[in-house]
Scaffold this motif. Structure first.
Motif, PDB file in Angstrom:
ATOM      1  N   SER A  21     -38.504  -4.924 -28.712  1.00 36.06           N
ATOM      2  CA  SER A  21     -38.637  -3.527 -29.136  1.00 36.06           C
ATOM      3  C   SER A  21     -37.466  -2.696 -28.657  1.00 36.06           C
ATOM      4  CB  SER A  21     -39.943  -2.939 -28.603  1.00 36.06           C
ATOM      5  OG  SER A  21     -39.961  -2.977 -27.193  1.00 36.06           O
ATOM      6  N   GLY A  22     -37.040  -2.900 -27.388  1.00 33.28           N
ATOM      7  CA  GLY A  22     -35.917  -2.139 -26.860  1.00 33.28           C
ATOM      8  C   GLY A  22     -34.624  -2.493 -27.551  1.00 33.28           C
ATOM      9  N   ASP A  23     -34.416  -3.778 -27.843  1.00 35.36           N
ATOM     10  CA  ASP A  23     -33.185  -4.202 -28.492  1.00 35.36           C
ATOM     11  C   ASP A  23     -33.094  -3.644 -29.908  1.00 35.36           C
ATOM     12  OD1 ASP A  23     -32.616  -5.564 -26.219  1.00 35.36           O
ATOM     13  OD2 ASP A  23     -33.100  -7.551 -27.001  1.00 35.36           O
ATOM     14  N   GLN A  24     -34.217  -3.618 -30.616  1.00 29.93           N
ATOM     15  CA  GLN A  24     -34.209  -3.142 -31.990  1.00 29.93           C
ATOM     16  C   GLN A  24     -33.976  -1.645 -32.062  1.00 29.93           C
ATOM     17  OE1 GLN A  24     -37.965  -4.546 -33.476  1.00 29.93           O
ATOM     18  NE2 GLN A  24     -37.277  -6.677 -33.654  1.00 29.93           N
ATOM     19  N   SER A  25     -34.228  -0.931 -30.947  1.00 31.34           N
ATOM     20  CA  SER A  25     -34.040   0.511 -30.964  1.00 31.34           C
ATOM     21  C   SER A  25     -32.576   0.910 -30.826  1.00 31.34           C
ATOM     22  CB  SER A  25     -34.840   1.146 -29.821  1.00 31.34           C
ATOM     23  OG  SER A  25     -34.291   0.789 -28.565  1.00 31.34           O
ATOM     24  N   GLY A  26     -31.722  -0.063 -30.558  1.00 31.83           N
ATOM     25  CA  GLY A  26     -30.306   0.230 -30.439  1.00 31.83           C
ATOM     26  C   GLY A  26     -29.870   0.652 -29.050  1.00 31.83           C
ATOM     27  N   GLU A  27     -30.741   0.549 -28.045  1.00 33.05           N
ATOM     28  CA  GLU A  27     -30.372   0.912 -26.687  1.00 33.05           C
ATOM     29  C   GLU A  27     -29.341  -0.067 -26.128  1.00 33.05           C
ATOM     30  OE1 GLU A  27     -33.700   2.893 -24.146  1.00 33.05           O
ATOM     31  OE2 GLU A  27     -34.580   1.166 -25.169  1.00 33.05           O
ATOM     32  N   ASN A  28     -28.462   0.449 -25.263  1.00 34.14           N
ATOM     33  CA  ASN A  28     -27.470  -0.394 -24.608  1.00 34.14           C
ATOM     34  C   ASN A  28     -27.835  -0.565 -23.137  1.00 34.14           C
ATOM     35  OD1 ASN A  28     -25.744  -0.754 -26.875  1.00 34.14           O
ATOM     36  ND2 ASN A  28     -24.971   1.326 -26.575  1.00 34.14           N
ATOM     37  N   PHE A  29     -27.714  -1.788 -22.659  1.00 33.70           N
ATOM     38  CA  PHE A  29     -28.035  -2.097 -21.277  1.00 33.70           C
ATOM     39  C   PHE A  29     -26.805  -2.695 -20.608  1.00 33.70           C
ATOM     40  CE2 PHE A  29     -31.863  -2.401 -23.796  1.00 33.70           C
ATOM     41  CZ  PHE A  29     -32.783  -1.673 -23.055  1.00 33.70           C
ATOM     42  N   GLY A  30     -26.538  -2.269 -19.389  1.00 36.03           N
ATOM     43  CA  GLY A  30     -25.393  -2.812 -18.679  1.00 36.03           C
ATOM     44  C   GLY A  30     -24.960  -1.913 -17.540  1.00 36.03           C
ATOM     45  N   PHE A 109     -19.546 -12.039 -16.507  1.00 34.52           N
ATOM     46  CA  PHE A 109     -18.629 -12.651 -17.468  1.00 34.52           C
ATOM     47  C   PHE A 109     -19.258 -13.019 -18.805  1.00 34.52           C
ATOM     48  CE2 PHE A 109     -20.478 -16.040 -14.919  1.00 34.52           C
ATOM     49  CZ  PHE A 109     -20.824 -17.005 -15.860  1.00 34.52           C
ATOM     50  N   LEU A 110     -20.569 -12.912 -18.953  1.00 34.18           N
ATOM     51  CA  LEU A 110     -21.189 -13.328 -20.212  1.00 34.18           C
ATOM     52  C   LEU A 110     -22.465 -12.539 -20.448  1.00 34.18           C
ATOM     53  CD1 LEU A 110     -21.238 -15.346 -22.624  1.00 34.18           C
ATOM     54  CD2 LEU A 110     -22.580 -16.884 -21.153  1.00 34.18           C
ATOM     55  N   GLU A 111     -22.648 -12.064 -21.689  1.00 32.51           N
ATOM     56  CA  GLU A 111     -23.873 -11.385 -22.084  1.00 32.51           C
ATOM     57  C   GLU A 111     -24.662 -12.296 -23.013  1.00 32.51           C
ATOM     58  OE1 GLU A 111     -23.261  -7.569 -23.771  1.00 32.51           O
ATOM     59  OE2 GLU A 111     -22.186  -6.763 -22.033  1.00 32.51           O
ATOM     60  N   LEU A 112     -25.953 -12.474 -22.704  1.00 30.77           N
ATOM     61  CA  LEU A 112     -26.846 -13.256 -23.546  1.00 30.77           C
ATOM     62  C   LEU A 112     -27.849 -12.292 -24.174  1.00 30.77           C
ATOM     63  CD1 LEU A 112     -27.494 -16.224 -21.073  1.00 30.77           C
ATOM     64  CD2 LEU A 112     -25.829 -16.117 -22.941  1.00 30.77           C
ATOM     65  N   GLY A 113     -27.482 -11.726 -25.320  1.00 31.47           N
ATOM     66  CA  GLY A 113     -28.266 -10.646 -25.878  1.00 31.47           C
ATOM     67  C   GLY A 113     -27.911  -9.359 -25.155  1.00 31.47           C
TER      68      GLY A 113
END
Length: 210
Positions: A21-30, A109-113
């Motif tokens: 749900s969070g990913d589909q909303s377009g939110e950015n995490f990091g 060094f790597l993002e998985l989703g």
């Protein structure tokens, strides 16, 4: 190692099941430059050799505070508290208590989703340990260094879960706290992370970004 693989798989399954749900909303995490990161990690392991009737329990707790010099690099300080207790045939065979303080650096060094970030880190610590068996008490001081791998899962933009394998590559040197004693050093590579450092175990933690 099998337990570690199953644990990591469970973390991935949990993350993917709850992140849609969070990913589909377009939110950015990091992370971002100048973020302050606080993290606490717990590690526990237990072994039971029925051939020799030997049981060993290990515990560690490592709080950290870091500052992001860049979006993918954090530098910080850490403390370590740990202990391991051995019993043979139900009788206490000694307890080791450990304390360390040092610095660490971590590179993502790597993002998985969007929610999973993998990293490599390295640390250097000054350590103090104490061995106790009844009235016997031996103390030692030393230094340790190690490099490991880990993964973060963003529950929210500020709350982060962590799984790490510390000290896959490790070195330690210790010297008994008695006059005339000589130092003992160890160096090793181990995916189980348990060669040369009492804090070298797989551990889980929770972090918060300020």
């Amino acid at each position: 190692m099998k337990k570690i693989i199953l644990t990591v798989a469970a973390v991935f399954a949990f993350g993917f099941a709850n992140a849609q749900s969070g990913d589909q909303s377009g939110e950015n995490f990091g992370f971002s430059k100048e973020d302050i990161f606080v993290e606490g990690n717990l590690g526990f392991s237990s072994s039971n050799d029925k051939n020799t009737e030997t049981k060993v329990n290990n515990f560690s707790f490592t709080p950290k505070v870091g500052y992001f010099l860049a979006d993918n690099f954090v530098l910080g300080v850490q403390l370590g508290l740990g202990s391991d207790k051995t019993k043979v045939s139900g009788t206490d065979a000694g307890k080791n208590s450990n304390f360390n303080a040092g610095v660490f650096g971590r590179y993502y060094f790597l993002e998985l989703g969007k929610r999973f970030k993998t990293y490599a880190d390295a640390e250097v610590n000054f350590a103090n340990s104490k061995y106790e068996l009844g009235p016997i008490e031996n103390k030692s001081n030393g230094v340790s260094a190690g490099a490991g791998l880990g993964i973060n899962y963003f529950v929210t933009k500020c709350v982060v879960l962590n799984f790490s394998l510390r000290n896959i590559l490790s070195y330690s040197s210790s010297k008994p706290d008695v006059a005339g004693a000589k130092s003992t050093s160890q160096f090793g590579f181990d995916l189980n992370g348990n060669v040369a450092n009492p804090f070298a175990t797989g551990s889980f933690g929770v972090g918060y970004i300020f």
